[in-house]
Enzyme design. Structure first.
Site, short mmCIF file in Angstrom:
data_model
loop_
_atom_site.label_atom_id
_atom_site.label_comp_id
_atom_site.label_asym_id
_atom_site.label_seq_id
_atom_site.Cartn_x
_atom_site.Cartn_y
_atom_site.Cartn_z
N ASP A 74 36.12 -18.95 -0.89
CA ASP A 74 35.49 -18.45 -2.12
C ASP A 74 34.44 -17.40 -1.77
O ASP A 74 33.88 -17.41 -0.66
CB ASP A 74 34.73 -19.57 -2.84
CG ASP A 74 35.62 -20.73 -3.21
OD1 ASP A 74 36.83 -20.52 -3.36
OD2 ASP A 74 35.08 -21.84 -3.35
N1 URA Z 1 37.06 -25.36 -0.69
C1 URA Z 1 36.27 -24.74 -1.59
O1 URA Z 1 35.86 -25.32 -2.58
N2 URA Z 1 35.96 -23.45 -1.37
C2 URA Z 1 36.36 -22.77 -0.27
O2 URA Z 1 36.00 -21.60 -0.11
C3 URA Z 1 37.16 -23.44 0.65
C4 URA Z 1 37.50 -24.74 0.41
#
Ligand code: URA
Length: 234
Positions: free
Chosen positions: A104
């Site tokens: 993310d």
């Molecule tokens: N899980 C999440 O919530 N975000 C990420 O970036 C990776 C795994």
């Protein structure tokens, strides 16, 4: 053996049309001789472009420390992306350099980038169960029994029918833990904690398979051998 005009274009030097002009201008040599036939097939090891060996002719595999604030998407409308950290020529390569799975925008840590599509498929396919470890800080104290819930293999996330595969939680402090997953669903770590009443405040991936981020500074990458994920013999 690769066609010279294709080699230059695929490695991101220029367009195929421009490659033909580069070749006509004598900027490309094969075994020390200026190549005048853009359709000539040559071993990249024998080729020089402006006197230099071709840039990573066999492919790229990079371990990047992704900083927060960058997206993994190539779509410019989604904001600044991790590819902007790389040398501009690498962004013109074909196949394209892309991330192995995604983190993310607000997640930092270990992100693999490669132009090897077979590797992307292998490392992201659920059946291969590559373990990935995330360090999370949360807004409130971790509830007792959380490790057992995550390890159970029965935790269902909202709007999903299949339960999460068993995941390993290691508690580091009252509001900090590492979680190791073998799958990669959308926002999975944040959603798993949220399902148990914990909002994730920071999230950082520290491990991907056998690889760790160690002391690589944010925004920096190191190159990995292309056979880094080849099965270990024996
Ligand atoms: N899980 C999440 O919530 N975000 C990420 O970036 C990776 C795994």
């Amino acid at each position: 053996m690769r066609r010279l005009d294709q080699l230059l274009a695929n490695l991101g030097y220029c367009s195929r049309r421009e490659a033909r002009a580069w070749i006509a201008a004598g900027r490309v040599t094969v075994r020390g001789e200026a190549a005048d036939d853009f359709g000539l097939k040559a071993d990249p090891a024998d080729v020089r472009i402006d006197g230099q060996p071709p840039d990573h002719p066999d492919g790229l595999l990079l371990l990047l420390h992704k900083p927060v604030g960058l997206v993994c998407s190539h779509d410019r409308r989604e904001g600044p992306n991790v590819y902007g950290l790389l040398p501009p020529r690498w962004l013109q390569r074909n196949p394209q350099v892309t991330s192995v799975g995604r983190l993310d925008k607000d997640t930092s840590g270990l992100l693999l980038l490669t132009d090897q599509s077979e590797l992307v498929h292998r490392l992201t396919a659920p059946k291969h169960k590559v373990p990935k470890t995330y360090r999370a800080t949360v807004h409130a104290d971790l509830p007792p029994g959380l490790a057992a819930v995550f390890a159970s293999g029965t935790l269902r996330l909202p709007d999903e029918s299949a339960p999460c595969a068993p995941a390993e939680l290691s508690v580091l402090g009252p509001r900090e833990a590492e979680l190791t997953l073998t799958e990669g669903r959308y926002h999975q770590v944040r959603r798993m904690f949220a399902s148990q009443g914990c909002e994730v405040l920071t999230l950082h991936r520290v491990r991907f398979g056998r690889l760790t981020i160690a002391d690589l500074p944010p925004g920096q990458w190191r190159e990995l051998p292309l056979d880094c994920f080849a099965p270990v013999a024996g």
